[in-house]
Design a protein around this motif. Sequence first.
Motif, PDB file in Angstrom:
ATOM      1  N   ASP A 101     -71.141   5.552 -27.866  1.00 13.64           N
ATOM      2  CA  ASP A 101     -71.481   4.294 -27.214  1.00 13.64           C
ATOM      3  C   ASP A 101     -72.470   4.554 -26.090  1.00 13.64           C
ATOM      4  N   GLY A 102     -72.918   3.466 -25.498  1.00  9.29           N
ATOM      5  CA  GLY A 102     -73.837   3.559 -24.370  1.00  9.29           C
ATOM      6  C   GLY A 102     -75.283   3.697 -24.814  1.00  9.29           C
ATOM      7  N   GLU A 103     -76.119   3.967 -23.848  1.00  9.48           N
ATOM      8  CA  GLU A 103     -77.555   4.021 -24.093  1.00  9.48           C
ATOM      9  C   GLU A 103     -77.951   5.377 -24.686  1.00  9.48           C
ATOM     10  N   VAL A 104     -78.803   5.312 -25.714  1.00  9.66           N
ATOM     11  CA  VAL A 104     -79.321   6.533 -26.330  1.00  9.66           C
ATOM     12  C   VAL A 104     -80.380   7.127 -25.411  1.00  9.66           C
ATOM     13  N   CYS A 158     -76.884   1.564 -27.883  1.00 12.68           N
ATOM     14  CA  CYS A 158     -77.932   0.614 -27.543  1.00 12.68           C
ATOM     15  C   CYS A 158     -79.103   1.363 -26.929  1.00 12.68           C
ATOM     16  N   GLY A 159     -80.185   0.644 -26.785  1.00 14.38           N
ATOM     17  CA  GLY A 159     -81.347   1.202 -26.106  1.00 14.38           C
ATOM     18  C   GLY A 159     -82.111   2.169 -26.979  1.00 14.38           C
ATOM     19  N   VAL A 180     -78.692   8.296 -36.029  1.00 16.49           N
ATOM     20  CA  VAL A 180     -77.618   7.740 -35.184  1.00 16.49           C
ATOM     21  C   VAL A 180     -77.021   6.484 -35.800  1.00 16.49           C
ATOM     22  N   GLU A 181     -77.340   6.195 -37.054  1.00 22.73           N
ATOM     23  CA  GLU A 181     -76.842   4.962 -37.663  1.00 22.73           C
ATOM     24  C   GLU A 181     -75.317   4.980 -37.771  1.00 22.73           C
ATOM     25  N   LEU A 231     -82.020  -0.189 -32.430  1.00 20.96           N
ATOM     26  CA  LEU A 231     -80.752  -0.454 -31.758  1.00 20.96           C
ATOM     27  C   LEU A 231     -80.923  -1.636 -30.814  1.00 20.96           C
ATOM     28  N   PRO A 232     -79.849  -2.396 -30.576  1.00 20.58           N
ATOM     29  CA  PRO A 232     -79.969  -3.527 -29.650  1.00 20.58           C
ATOM     30  C   PRO A 232     -80.223  -3.033 -28.228  1.00 20.58           C
TER      31      PRO A 232
END
Length: 1008
Positions: free
Chosen positions: A600-603, A623-624, A616-617, A631-632
């Motif tokens: 989770d969190g920002e990539v 996100c990010g 990373v699917e 990604l959203p």
Amino acid sequence: MTLKQRNLPFLHTFFFFFCLCPADIVFASSNETDHHALLAFKYEINEDPLHVLSSWNNSIPFCDWYGVMCSKRHRRVISLNLSSLQLAGSLSSQVGNLSFLRILNLDCNLFKGRLPEEISLLFRLQTLTIANNSFQGQLPKNLTHSAHLLTLNLDGNNFTGSIPNALGYLPKLTTISLSANLLTGKIPPSLGNLSLSNLSIAKNQIEGSIPRELSRLSNLQFLHLSQNYLSGAIPASLYNISSIKMLAVAGNNLNGFLPSSLFLTLPKLEKLYLGGNQFFGPIPQTITNASALVRIDFCLNSFSGSIPKSLGGLHNLELLNFGGNVLGTKEGDDLTFLDSLSNCTNLRQVFVPLNRLKGVIPDSLANFSITLTTLWLDRNLVHGSIPSHMVNLVNLEILSLFENELSGSIPQSIGELSNLQVLRLDHNILSGIIPPTIGNATFVNILLLSDNMLEGSIPNSIGNFMSLKELDLSQNNLTDAVPDQVWGLTSLSIGLFLAGNALTGPISSQVGEMVNLMELDVSHNRLSGEIPTTLGNCLVLQYIRLESNHFNGVIPSSMKTLKGIEVLDLSRNNFSGQIPEFFLELPFIKNLNLSFNMFDGEVPRGISGNLSAISVEGNNKLCGGVLELRLPPCSNPKNHRRSPPLKTILRISIPLLALAFASVSIVLLWVRKSREERSPSSTSEHQHLKLSYHELHKATNGFSSANLLGEGSFGAVFKGMLSRNNKFVAIKVVKLHEHGAKKSFLAECEALRNIRHRNLVKIITSCSSIDFRGNDFGALVFEFMSKGSLDKQLHPTGESVKLNIVQRFNIAIDVAMALDYLHHQCHVQIVHCDLKPSNVLLNDDLHALVSDFGLAKFLMVRASQAESSSIGLRGTIGYVAPEYGLSREVSTQGDVYSYGILLLELFTGKRPTESMFANNFQLHDFVEMALPDRLMEVIDPSLSLEEESNLDNNGQCVNTGNIRMCLAMILQVGVVCSAASPRDRMDIGDVITELYKAKSILFETRLS
């Protein structure tokens, strides 16, 4: 009185004087000629490490000098024997003045240059042997003047050109040895005029056919023509030389079939090497008549039909190699030839892999001689079970039965093979459990049981293998937890492969003890738990595959130490938390698969630098990142309290439904693909590359001189292209015949299996085998470095472009980082012992990689605290630390000295061995005297500071005013590192700190 009468008193007086005077007075002038010739010989010697020529002085007569033998009557030199003394230099032309010389033996030294034509003046010469040196140029064409020559041995040099036709006119010549040179052309038919007993022209580039005239050599005993480019058929008349004991033509392009009467006409034949050609047809049944045969090698041809079933009459047989042919029949009893071999009481090695042999392994195998060490029956059509009575083969070291159709269970008695080192039963249809008794064979270092139907648990006894390098149990039906004893196998280096089973439980924290492990694959099991933090201790790891298990938790920060990772597959688990930032720092990553987890969190934005290597699917909470990841965007924390409007919900939910549909499709495709990959016919991506001598021979065009990249005392490096992937590699072939070469080879293998760093040359694989002649063969295969060595870049020839300041600076940092890893970061402290520009290689981007660990020394081994021994001279003249000359133990400070000299050479462009550095004036002194006021007097004149100021380094521009300051700092580091006393030198870690300080001065960040 006549003139004759007048001279009689004088003649009487002369005759009286001649009879009474000692011979050494009469021949004084001739003796003086020999004396001067020997002094001229000594003058051309550059290195005499054993000081054998110290006796060559005027305090004793030259006939008493080391290696010199004189005739008793005339006191003239008749023999000069200086073999195996490590002498280096060239051969003086004045050797031709030793007119009484009968024997000249300079074998196994370091002579180079041309063989002087004046050697043909030695008309009394009987033996000329200069094997295993580095002589070059063409062979003297006027050796025919040496009409008494019996032995000519020029093996192991760099002679070029063709074999002189005139050699065929030396009437007394019995031995011609020209092997391991660079000779071209054809075999002169004139050699058939001689009375040769030994003709050896192997390992050259000779082409054409074998002359029929050689069949006139009625006294020939040894004919060695292997590893050339000979073509056509062997002349039938050659098989009529009844005196032949060895016939070796392996590794050519010869063809044709063998006459049925072959072994009837060669009654004394002991060794027959035909491997690596294009022979076809059946193996003559008359082979059983050659009762003197010791070694038979027919490998890698197209022989067909059955293997003669009466080989038992060959009572002296030690080696039988029929591998790589199309032998076999439809009857299915092709292994019955093994029955008769039980009568061969000296038999040591049996190779029959890569054929079409059908049938079962006969029980008579248990009756084989206890001398048997090697049995290869792999890649055939062998079925049935493994005989349980093989325990009688108490000295068996290698048992290779893989890729057959063997069924049944592994015999419990397998553990009684107490000397077994390699056991390969993979790719069969074996069932049942892995017998716990297998652990009794404690010397096993390769155990491959993959792609069978084995079941049950992994026995704890596998932990008894204290020398195990590779364990592959993948693609079976194994269950239960992996024993701690397996996780604690500290000797594993090639890999631990457990994929495709039903194993459960966690990865033990003991995995951190596998400090030499290169590959870990436990994918497609039912393993669970978190990744242990101790995995970060496995600094050599390149491939980690944990996919398709039940692992959970966060990625431990300790994994940031695994800088050598190329493949990291964590997909299809339950990993959570944020994707670690340190993934951005993996310099060699080719595949990072994090898909279908719970991250989770920002990539991290930098992680998208190579999108083709990253997945990373299937992580719905990510996100990010960059847009390409689709990604959203990450939510703004201030808006978390508001409920999203319906439009937003629809905008998100519809794509999610589409994504879910796509995910199901991907899963189905993935399942199908994984089944295909797990099929026995597919090649696993992780499988360790194994190369044979034949493949390396083919990759280098027969180790052609055109592919030679460089040569040292213990090995030669060739450029090659592997046919299996069409990639260039560098192949270091070890000169195992050289004294100390085998120890150097083992030391380099040991070092390379213990280290992994972005600035150390990457080894692809090693090859320890036998060549087409049956000799031991050792090689290391490395990634090919297109820019060659630093030495060639620093001292280019022709119109080569020289390195600029920025490039040299980066190289200096790269080499320092490599040493810092060896000295302080590697789990075992290693001293390189031979750091110099020729051992620093450059890739396409001019990144430096340190190579050649043949002299490396382990200062401490974690398991035993034992020290290894250094090998030979601890370095190269000019770069070796002065304290090593006092026989002191090696230390990391010795490497620092070598680095200091390399650093000074890098920026001055001067080698430490140039003629200006003599009489205790060294490169260190040259630079130290110039700092700081006369800095530019010692800087490489090819470096223009005005041009350097325009260079760009990743958005950073060079400040002209700071270049001088930076250069002064760098050279000062080099001066301190090359101090005479070890305690005055810097630690390599401090060197890196100083280099980075200089870097901050050299570059000023440019605003974009």
